[in-house]
Design an enzyme around this catalytic site. Sequence first.
Site, short mmCIF file in Angstrom:
data_model
loop_
_atom_site.label_atom_id
_atom_site.label_comp_id
_atom_site.label_asym_id
_atom_site.label_seq_id
_atom_site.Cartn_x
_atom_site.Cartn_y
_atom_site.Cartn_z
N SER A 62 45.67 3.67 17.49
CA SER A 62 45.96 4.63 18.57
C SER A 62 46.62 5.93 18.18
O SER A 62 46.77 6.81 19.04
CB SER A 62 46.83 3.96 19.63
OG SER A 62 46.01 3.19 20.46
N LYS A 98 54.87 10.44 23.66
CA LYS A 98 53.95 9.52 24.35
C LYS A 98 54.73 8.80 25.45
O LYS A 98 55.88 8.41 25.24
CB LYS A 98 53.39 8.51 23.34
CG LYS A 98 52.30 7.60 23.90
CD LYS A 98 51.72 6.70 22.81
CE LYS A 98 50.58 5.83 23.32
NZ LYS A 98 49.97 5.01 22.25
N SER A 151 44.91 5.16 21.99
CA SER A 151 45.53 5.34 23.28
C SER A 151 46.44 6.57 23.36
O SER A 151 46.80 6.98 24.45
CB SER A 151 46.36 4.10 23.63
OG SER A 151 47.42 3.93 22.70
N1 GLN Z 1 42.05 0.62 20.74
C1 GLN Z 1 42.86 -0.53 20.43
C2 GLN Z 1 43.10 -1.32 21.68
O1 GLN Z 1 42.54 -1.01 22.66
C3 GLN Z 1 44.14 -0.09 19.80
C4 GLN Z 1 45.11 0.48 20.74
C5 GLN Z 1 46.40 0.89 20.09
O2 GLN Z 1 46.47 1.09 18.88
N2 GLN Z 1 47.43 0.94 20.90
O3 GLN Z 1 43.82 -2.25 21.70
#
Ligand code: GLN
Length: 485
Positions: free
Chosen positions: A174, A75, A150
């Site tokens: 994410s 990532k 994400s």
């Molecule tokens: N979808 C969540 C957010 O927008 C979690 C994102 C994540 O786990 N990095 O913050």
Amino acid sequence: MTIQFKSITELRAMLDTKSISASELTQESLQLAQKYKELNCFVTMNEELGAKNANSIDLENKTTSMLSGIPLAQKDLFCTEGLRTTCSSKILSNFIPPYTATAVKKLEDAGSITIGKTNMDEFAMGSSNETSFFGNVHNPWKKGYVPGGSSGGSASAVSAGIVPAATGTDTGGSIRQPAAHCGITGLKPTYGRVSRWGMIAFASSLDQAGPLARTAEDCAILLNEMSGHDSKDTTSLNSSVPDFLENINQPLDGLKIGIIKEFNLSDLDPEVQARFEDSKKTYEKLGAHFVDVSLPNISASVPTYYSIAPAECSSNLSRFDGVRFGYRAEDTDDLNDLYIKSRSEGFGDEVKRRVLIGTYALSAGYYDAYYKKAQQVRRLIKNDFDHAFQSVDVLMTPTSPNTAFKFGSKGAQNPVELYLEDLFTISSNLAGLPAISIPHGQVNSLPVGLQLIGNFLREDQLLNASHIFQQNSDFHLAQPNLEDF
Ligand code: GLN
């Protein structure tokens, strides 16, 4: 020979029998990335160094670890020495880190080959990968549909069979939600299990790195290497790391699985509910039994998270000011103007929204009402989990309330629509607990994920329960039809 869709275990066998070399494997993986460029999984490729590292593995001519010679994708939130690391943000679009994140370093030290850096929501803020400066990532199962976020690029690359596994990070879901939407397996370890050093911070008390792979067994292989204490991260746990493969085959007789009463599953798509009921039956056949448990404060998870995470992000992201690294605006009048213009031009809308919300929640006069209150509720949620784990081994929920959706169809008018994607995933981040998502069928030809949440440091139990499920089902073997790409 095609290596597409092969698991680490399968590729390991090919390498060990010399039916392929690490260099050939790396080249094939890079070619697949090129072939499926339209998925937009990658922000930066690592052709040269990847080829060089694979060649050294071939020259060494001995297998030192399960990951030796295995191509992986990272990532683009993990710093990688000499390899551009953007967090999918304009503000870091030219950033080349001088060091490599511990989690990635450990995987590379085990002989794996980083083939590239994967696309993601900007600074990991999002659930659809639509906030990336580098554009949307497609879900391999359906063009024009989100892969989740994400860690969308990592999930898409694994789902399309370009790499057998990839790293992700999970602050509120994410790793698990994109794994669910792309039909693969994703594990968020216990907070502190994997070092956060060299990960670009979003919300430091919630962020945790973990693997995305085709099987629970492959997740165990990655976790074995990624885990462990790191003196460079004071929140990394100084506890022993078990071999996560050792007990992965244990029978599930007597496993107690909790169903959280407060999650009203009858509100979900009937097909998502049906998959959940089917998996309950599978687990029952495998010897597990189900218990209803109450976590009275869990319904406050999403608002709690959306006070704490933006608060931490507003503090963490203050380091991006255009002075030392990253994007710098031109034609500025003075230092203050440089800050303002670099940040205004460098950050996308969702990141700005979070910074504003977080700054507000931390400001004098509102701190007690929002940030402090959220921290208190967080403790109550953690206590609820502690209580539940007195009577069950693991908890089971759907990973996401729905399947992948079309680009642009959620959150444009109201961001809360997207925030609710993480209804089932956020609470384990607040409590610091490990959780996994495994594929358990499809609805309208799109994958659906099943989530298991474990007690503190019990990734072994999650991997065991997931592996046995995968030994007795074939959902994880389903492959997307990639002819549209
Ligand atoms: N979808 C969540 C957010 O927008 C979690 C994102 C994540 O786990 N990095 O913050």
